[in-house]
Enzyme design. Structure first.
Site, PDB file in Angstrom:
ATOM      1  N   ARG A 296       0.831  -1.210   0.000  1.00 17.47           N
ATOM      2  CA  ARG A 296       0.000   0.000   0.000  1.00 17.47           C
ATOM      3  C   ARG A 296       0.862   1.255   0.000  1.00 17.47           C
ATOM      4  O   ARG A 296       0.586   2.212  -0.727  1.00 17.47           O
ATOM      5  CB  ARG A 296      -0.920  -0.002   1.212  1.00 17.47           C
ATOM      6  CG  ARG A 296      -2.008  -1.041   1.119  1.00 17.47           C
ATOM      7  CD  ARG A 296      -2.881  -1.049   2.347  1.00 17.47           C
ATOM      8  NE  ARG A 296      -3.869  -2.109   2.261  1.00 17.47           N
ATOM      9  CZ  ARG A 296      -4.512  -2.600   3.296  1.00 17.47           C
ATOM     10  NH1 ARG A 296      -4.285  -2.124   4.512  1.00 17.47           N
ATOM     11  NH2 ARG A 296      -5.385  -3.562   3.140  1.00 17.47           N
TER      12      ARG A 296
ATOM     13  N   ALA B 125      12.180 -10.693   2.942  1.00 16.69           N
ATOM     14  CA  ALA B 125      12.294 -11.117   4.341  1.00 16.69           C
ATOM     15  C   ALA B 125      11.112 -12.007   4.714  1.00 16.69           C
ATOM     16  O   ALA B 125      11.292 -13.068   5.343  1.00 16.69           O
ATOM     17  CB  ALA B 125      12.364  -9.898   5.253  1.00 16.69           C
TER      18      ALA B 125
ATOM     19  N   GLU C  77       9.555 -19.634   4.066  1.00 17.34           N
ATOM     20  CA  GLU C  77      10.187 -20.837   3.521  1.00 17.34           C
ATOM     21  C   GLU C  77      10.752 -21.729   4.621  1.00 17.34           C
ATOM     22  O   GLU C  77      10.726 -22.954   4.500  1.00 17.34           O
ATOM     23  CB  GLU C  77      11.302 -20.447   2.552  1.00 17.34           C
ATOM     24  CG  GLU C  77      10.791 -19.848   1.264  1.00 17.34           C
ATOM     25  CD  GLU C  77      11.878 -19.146   0.457  1.00 17.34           C
ATOM     26  OE1 GLU C  77      13.043 -19.098   0.912  1.00 17.34           O
ATOM     27  OE2 GLU C  77      11.557 -18.644  -0.631  1.00 17.34           O
TER      28      GLU C  77
ATOM     29  N   GLY D 104      15.972  -6.361  10.499  1.00 18.19           N
ATOM     30  CA  GLY D 104      17.246  -5.978   9.894  1.00 18.19           C
ATOM     31  C   GLY D 104      17.177  -5.931   8.389  1.00 18.19           C
ATOM     32  O   GLY D 104      17.703  -5.003   7.759  1.00 18.19           O
TER      33      GLY D 104
ATOM     34  N   ARG E 165      20.408  -8.336   7.828  1.00 17.22           N
ATOM     35  CA  ARG E 165      19.825  -9.652   8.040  1.00 17.22           C
ATOM     36  C   ARG E 165      20.853 -10.704   8.439  1.00 17.22           C
ATOM     37  O   ARG E 165      20.501 -11.758   8.958  1.00 17.22           O
ATOM     38  CB  ARG E 165      19.102 -10.115   6.772  1.00 17.22           C
ATOM     39  CG  ARG E 165      20.039 -10.588   5.677  1.00 17.22           C
ATOM     40  CD  ARG E 165      19.348 -10.760   4.335  1.00 17.22           C
ATOM     41  NE  ARG E 165      20.127 -11.515   3.394  1.00 17.22           N
ATOM     42  CZ  ARG E 165      21.227 -11.086   2.786  1.00 17.22           C
ATOM     43  NH1 ARG E 165      21.702  -9.881   3.041  1.00 17.22           N
ATOM     44  NH2 ARG E 165      21.869 -11.859   1.936  1.00 17.22           N
TER      45      ARG E 165
END
Length: 150
Positions: free
Chosen positions: A31, A52, A58, A96, A104
């Site tokens: 949005r 992310a 997954e 992150g 990350r």
């Protein structure tokens, strides 16, 4: 029976809620940057949030499977504690990654180590179950010190 799986069930529900939060963040980012489904590219911030969320999704089935096997065959309290730590590292991973791709990495490595730990606990519990003469007694003996902690 319920008290034997209550911690595992609680961590599982918390994990589902975390996955829902990640999905909502993608919706909000769509949005904000005006990116309609099925598009998955656009503003770099949206792409990081989308990736992310996809990465966390997954790994979720692997996490839940290992959580339950480790909890049932090794020790519920230890598995649940590892599960809570895993959920926390995944949350930090998501935060992150949303800010910068490099953000990350630390939480990614931490969450991977926790998955390996859960795998080790699950394998140890299953081996004890199948190989010890009285596997339930053997695991109870191994788990007694852990039960005092949990």
């Amino acid at each position: 029976m319920r008290e034997q799986i209550d911690l595992l069930a609680t961590v599982t529900v918390l994990g589902v809620l975390e996955q829902a939060y990640f999905a909502l963040q993608v919706i909000y980012a769509r949005r904000k940057f005006k990116i309609s489904p099925p598009e998955t590219s656009g503003h770099p911030e949206f792409e990081r949030i989308f990736r992310a969320q996809a990465n966390c999704t997954e790994y979720f089935p692997i996490f839940v499977s290992l959580l339950w096997v480790a909890g049932i065959f090794f020790h519920q309290g230890v598995a649940a504690a590892c599960g809570l730590l895993y959920l926390y590292t995944r949350f930090k991973y998501f935060q992150g990654y949303a800010l910068a791709a490099q953000g990350r990495l630390g939480p990614l490595y931490a969450s991977a180590r926790l998955l390996w730990l859960l795998l080790g606990l699950a394998v140890a519990g299953l081996l004890a179950h199948f190989l010890l003469p009285s596997s339930s007694t053997g695991m109870a003996a191994l788990g007694r010190p852990l039960q005092l902690l949990g």
